[in-house]
Every structure is written in C-alpha cells, then in structure tokens.
Design an enzyme around this catalytic site. Structure first.
Site, mmCIF file in Angstrom:
data_model
loop_
_atom_site.group_PDB
_atom_site.id
_atom_site.type_symbol
_atom_site.label_atom_id
_atom_site.label_comp_id
_atom_site.label_asym_id
_atom_site.label_seq_id
_atom_site.Cartn_x
_atom_site.Cartn_y
_atom_site.Cartn_z
ATOM 1 N N GLY A 1 9.106 1.551 -7.329
ATOM 2 C CA GLY A 1 8.615 2.812 -6.741
ATOM 3 C C GLY A 1 8.095 2.588 -5.338
ATOM 4 O O GLY A 1 8.378 1.563 -4.717
ATOM 5 N N ASN A 2 7.366 3.547 -4.822
ATOM 6 C CA ASN A 2 6.754 3.383 -3.497
ATOM 7 C C ASN A 2 5.406 4.119 -3.473
ATOM 8 O O ASN A 2 5.032 4.761 -4.452
ATOM 9 C CB ASN A 2 7.684 3.875 -2.386
ATOM 10 N N HIS A 3 4.704 4.019 -2.341
ATOM 11 C CA HIS A 3 3.320 4.508 -2.276
ATOM 12 C C HIS A 3 3.180 5.994 -1.970
ATOM 13 O O HIS A 3 2.073 6.466 -1.736
ATOM 14 C CB HIS A 3 2.541 3.731 -1.211
ATOM 15 N N SER A 4 4.278 6.750 -1.905
ATOM 16 C CA SER A 4 4.146 8.171 -1.539
ATOM 17 C C SER A 4 3.234 8.904 -2.528
ATOM 18 O O SER A 4 3.373 8.764 -3.747
ATOM 19 C CB SER A 4 5.537 8.822 -1.530
ATOM 20 N N ALA B 1 9.949 10.603 -0.755
ATOM 21 C CA ALA B 1 10.340 9.231 -0.433
ATOM 22 C C ALA B 1 11.250 8.759 -1.566
ATOM 23 O O ALA B 1 10.786 8.194 -2.559
ATOM 24 C CB ALA B 1 9.102 8.352 -0.307
#
Ligand code: CTP
Length: 398
Positions: free
Chosen positions: A208-211, A276
């Site tokens: 995943g990512n930090h969005s 994102a």
C-alpha cells in the site's frame, strides 16, 4: 439573491460586535431569514434589542427562557441554517469551536450545524498572533470552515496590526458569493477518487502507500457544496463524507477502483483522480498466510491498469479529466509528461520536497498545470482551501 436563505449569525464578546447590526441588510435588502445568537459577553457590546429588531427574531443567548420556559433548540437551529457566520469570533470562541467545548448556545448550535460555517476573527494583534489562536484557526479551516481574514489596521487597544474584523460590507459580499457558488455545479456529475489502494499479498498482508484520502474527500465536499452530484470512489481510508450530495463507493484494490470508476465514468462531466493507485500488484495472492521461512519469499509483481490513462483514451470532448502527480524530483517535467501522456485537461502537482505537502498532512502546496501549459503555483494551504482552488480552476474550464 438570498431570498429565503436561512442564516445564523453567532456574535461573541469583542468590540467589533457593535458593527454586526450593519449585517441587517441580509434580511432587509437581500431577503434572508436571520437568527442571531449572542454569547453572554457579546451582550455587553451590542444590544439584543437592536439585533431582534433588525432580524425580526429574538436574539438568543440561553437555550431556554426562564420566564415562560420557551426552549430554543440548538439542534433545530443547526438543521435549519443554510449558513452559519461567527462574527466577531473571539479567541475564546475559536478555541471552544475547535475543541468542541459546548458550554453556550452559540457553540452547541455550531456543533449541530450541517451547513457551511464562516468565521471572522477579531482580537488584539498579540492574541491573533499567538500560536494557540493559529492552531485553532487551522483546525477550523481543515474542517472546511471558511476563515474571513481579519484586516490589518488600528485596533481598539491602540496597537496597530492584524486582528481587526473584516468590514460587514465585505462579509456580505463573501456570503453572496458563497450562495452564487453553491449552484455553480448544479446538474453536473463529478467522479472523484481518493486514498490509497491495497494490493493483497496474502489474506493478512498487502502492498500500500501512505495516502490518507484527505485531499479527495475535501474535493468531494467542495464539489457537492457547489451543487454537484458526486460519486466518490474511496480506497481504504479513515475519512467520512458529510454532504448528502456525495455517493461513496468503497474499494480496496486498484482493480476494484478501476471497476467502480469504469461504471461511473460515462456520465461524469468532471473526473478527478486524486487517489494514489498502486502501479503494481502481486502476480499471485497466496490463499493462506505465508509462513516464516528461512529464505525470504520472492514476491513477483505485475502492473495494474493505469486508470487515468485509460480514461484519457476514452474521454469525450465534453468531459474534463484532472489528474494528480506526486513527485519527489524533476517535478514540473514529470507532471507535464503525465498531462500529455494521459491526455488530461489539468494536472495537480504536489512535491514531497515541499514541507507540509503530500500524504497524511492537513495542508498541501500545489501547482496547477493546464492543458494549454498555463502554470499557477499556490501557497501552502489547508486541504479544504486547496480543494477550492482546484474547483475554481475546474469551473473556468467548464
Ligand atoms: N493513476 C491511475 N492508475 C494507476 C496509477 C496512477 O489512475 N494505476 C493516476 C493517479 O490517480 C494520478 C495520476 O495517475 O492522478 C498520476 O499518478 P502518479 O502515481 O503520480 O504517476 P504514475 O503515472 O503512476 O507514474 P509514477 O508512479 O512513475 O510517477
């Protein structure tokens, strides 16, 4: 223009309260229904009788009248209002609004209000400059409330600086402009994506990512606030959409986001891809939790569909397509390339090199690049205000 609009004016204990009767024009000339609520201290600066006569409604301070037991429901008033203006907003009331300290009728009504909230601070310059006041204002603007900036000038204390409440004439203009904008996107359908996507590795883990989704949710609230019907496709986030005009579709992976976007794109006048989206996903998703092994397992990735590129190929001439570019280097060059390659009408560039911009913060600093290569750089602002700038640009394109 304001005929039938219902406006609450919350007045607090500041010398600038004496100017509030000048807002009487809201009712007398513009035809709005006005309910005034004063704090105890405000009554020392402006009389309830003046306000009652001008608004043709009793100016309220307490939740009930001990003489006859009449109850003034903050909940009913909060639902009733189309707009709430807190002016002058003292440092104490800003603090109560920011922290939810509901110890008077004004703040309980504020907490119940479902409508847009505007606030016009008024205080001495040192109080205005104090970090606690700044933090409270940031909290309120990050909730989407609109700050009516105090002016610089001579203050009642004799000092000169920022802290003087905006003039009532100017506040009237701001309110009129707000109601004009409230219909700006009526009949338009906005498709907005927000947040990250999670690409499963096994039933427990993901890439995943930090969005956080804050920017996309702020855009959805702002578009709905201007009268649009909004479909908000949200990845896994801890955000809630408040406006009734927002239909939310929750997804987890890039494939699910693609499917939800594909279902809604044909009828969208404006599509804003602020999500994102993961560029890669694991080729295989393990059916069971991958156990610890001596050798770390290799995860082979495969590309996801670039949703925005796909939409760029499918879009009709009457559809607007807006993308985001989050960059860490060669920002302008990369954003221009994405604008071109994905056939966008506008791209919103944010650089992780700018302090306060990007993921997880309540602020953002953007540069808007239009199809015709017009480039506009903006200051660091609360994400709700950034959403306003983006939608202003969209409205000129529409
Ligand atoms: N985007 C998309 N589908 C993807 C990846 C990105 O629709 N699979 C969209 C994003 O929502 C954003 C824009 O494309 O509006 C740009 O995303 P970004 O990650 O900045 O760029 P990429 O094209 O993925 O390129 P790179 O990661 O190499 O910077």
């Amino acid at each position: 223009m304001l005929k039938g609009k219902k406006i609450i004016i919350g007045i607090t204990g500041s010398i600038a309260a004496y100017k509030i009767p000048l807002l009487g024009r809201l009712r007398v000339k513009e035809g709005a229904e006005v309910q005034t609520i004063l704090t105890e201290h405000a009554r020392e600066f402006v009389t309830p009788l003046t306000l009652s006569v001008l608004s043709r409604r009793p100016a309220l301070t307490a939740p009930f009248d001990p003489a006859d037991g009449t109850w003034h429901s903050h909940v009913d008033m909060g639902v009733w209002a189309d707009l709430m203006l807190v002016a002058p907003a003292s440092a104490a009331t800003l603090s109560k609004m920011a922290s939810g300290m509901a110890d008077n009728l004004l703040v309980t009504t504020y907490l119940s209000a479902k409508c847009p909230v505007f606030f016009a601070p008024a205080m001495d310059l040192d109080m205005f400059r104090h970090p606690s006041t700044g933090e409270n204002i940031t909290t309120l603007t990050s909730r989407g409330h609109r700050l009516i900036e105090p002016q610089v000038g001579e203050l009642a204390s004799g000092l000169t600086g920022a802290g003087r409440m905006e003039e009532p004439e100017k506040m009237l203009e701001i309110i009129l402009q707000h109601f004009a904008e409230a219909q700006q996107f009526a009949g338009r359908h906005f498709l907005i994506t927000a947040g990250p996507t999670y690409e499963a590795i096994d039933p427990v883990r993901f890439i995943g990512n930090h969005s956080s989704g804050q920017m996309g949710f702020a855009l959805a609230e702002a578009a709905a606030g201007r009268g649009a019907t909004v479909t908000l496709v949200a990845g896994p986030v801890h955000q809630s959409a408040r406006h009734n005009g927002i239909k939310r579709i929750d997804v987890v992976s890039a494939d699910e986001m693609l499917a939800a976007v594909a279902d809604n794109f044909a009828c969208a006048d404006v599509t804003i891809m602020s999500a994102a989206v993961a560029d890669f996903k694991p080729q295989k998703v393990a059916g069971e939790k991958i156990k610890k092994q001596k050798q770390p397992p290799a995860i082979t990735l495969q590309p996801t569909v670039d949703i925005l590129s796909k939409l760029g190929k499918e879009k009709k001439p009457n559809q607007l397509l807006v993308g985001f570019a989050l960059e860490t280097e060669n920002e302008l060059q990369n954003a221009l390339r994405k604008l071109n390659n994905k056939n966008l009408d506008m791209i919103v560039l944010n650089s992780l090199r700018d302090k306060g911009a990007g993921f997880g913060t309540t602020t953002n600093k953007i540069t808007l690049i239009h199809r015709d290569r017009k480039i506009i750089e903006y200051e660091l602002k609360a994400k709700a205000e950034v959403a306003t700038d983006i939608l202003d640009a969209v409205s000129t394109m529409l």
